[in-house]
Design an enzyme around this catalytic site. Structure first.
Site, short mmCIF file in Angstrom:
data_model
loop_
_atom_site.label_atom_id
_atom_site.label_comp_id
_atom_site.label_asym_id
_atom_site.label_seq_id
_atom_site.Cartn_x
_atom_site.Cartn_y
_atom_site.Cartn_z
CG ASN A 28 -0.38 -0.17 2.53
OD1 ASN A 28 0.67 -0.76 2.68
ND2 ASN A 28 -1.06 0.33 3.55
CB VAL A 29 1.60 3.78 -2.22
CG1 VAL A 29 2.35 5.10 -2.31
CG2 VAL A 29 2.48 2.63 -2.69
CD GLU A 30 -1.28 4.78 4.89
OE1 GLU A 30 -1.97 3.88 5.35
OE2 GLU A 30 -0.65 5.62 5.60
CB CYS B 297 -5.42 -1.16 -1.61
SG CYS B 297 -6.81 -0.52 -0.66
CD GLU C 224 -5.52 -5.62 -2.02
OE1 GLU C 224 -4.99 -4.53 -1.70
OE2 GLU C 224 -6.34 -6.21 -1.31
CB CYS D 201 -10.95 -3.07 0.68
SG CYS D 201 -10.39 -2.13 -0.76
CB CYS E 60 -8.77 -4.33 -3.66
SG CYS E 60 -7.71 -2.93 -3.30
ZN LIG Z 1 -8.21 -2.28 -1.19
#
Ligand SMILES: [Zn+2]
Length: 147
Positions: free
Chosen positions: A46-48, A57, A59, A99, A102
């Site tokens: 994940n890359v915030e 996310c 994925e 989620c 995704c």
């Molecule tokens: Zn997700």
């Protein structure tokens, strides 16, 4: 099909990808790994972003990475499921199910038959996202427009 997938190796790859995630805001690092129809393994974390809604996310990061490396495009061009199995994990290596967003992203490249790792074992994406919206819905509209 799930017998042919080495989910133990996928979980290891997902955990490795998790260590390269960027999650300074939630501190919830996630990793994802998938096997492509060509047998390649693609990964992502994940890359915030400080503008929270711009984060992605693991994925999504994984799919983008797969395309940027050219590992998915050939299968997509051939009309085949580009991804056949996926595993996602948290910082402790515990398996996470994707989620909702995704699941839709994964459906685009893996279809209903995509095998998704879960704490109960592999499940099909079709079971996790029943009656999904998909390309067939748009194809029906395009066909009606052509009349
Ligand atoms: Zn997700």
């Amino acid at each position: 099909m799930s017998d042919a997938i080495d989910f133990d190796s996928l979980r290891i790859a997902a955990r490795s990808a998790m260590t390269r995630s960027y999650a300074p805001y939630s501190a919830f690092a996630v990793g994802a790994a998938a096997v492509t129809s060509n047998g390649d393994v693609i990964t992502g974390g994940n890359v915030e972003n400080v503008s929270y809604g711009l984060g992605v996310c693991a994925e999504v990061s994984m799919v983008c990475s797969g395309f940027s490396q050219g590992l998915l495009s050939a299968a997509v061009a051939a009309g085949e499921p580009a991804i056949i199995a996926v595993s996602v994990c948290d910082a402790d290596g515990a398996v996470l199910t994707p989620c909702g967003r995704c699941r839709q992203v994964l459906r685009e490249f893996g279809g209903d038959g995509l095998l998704v790792d879960s704490a109960q074992g592999p499940r099909t994406l079709g079971a996790l996202l029943p009656d999904a919206f998909g390309p067939d819905h748009l194809a029906a509209v395009r066909t009606e427009d052509a009349r």
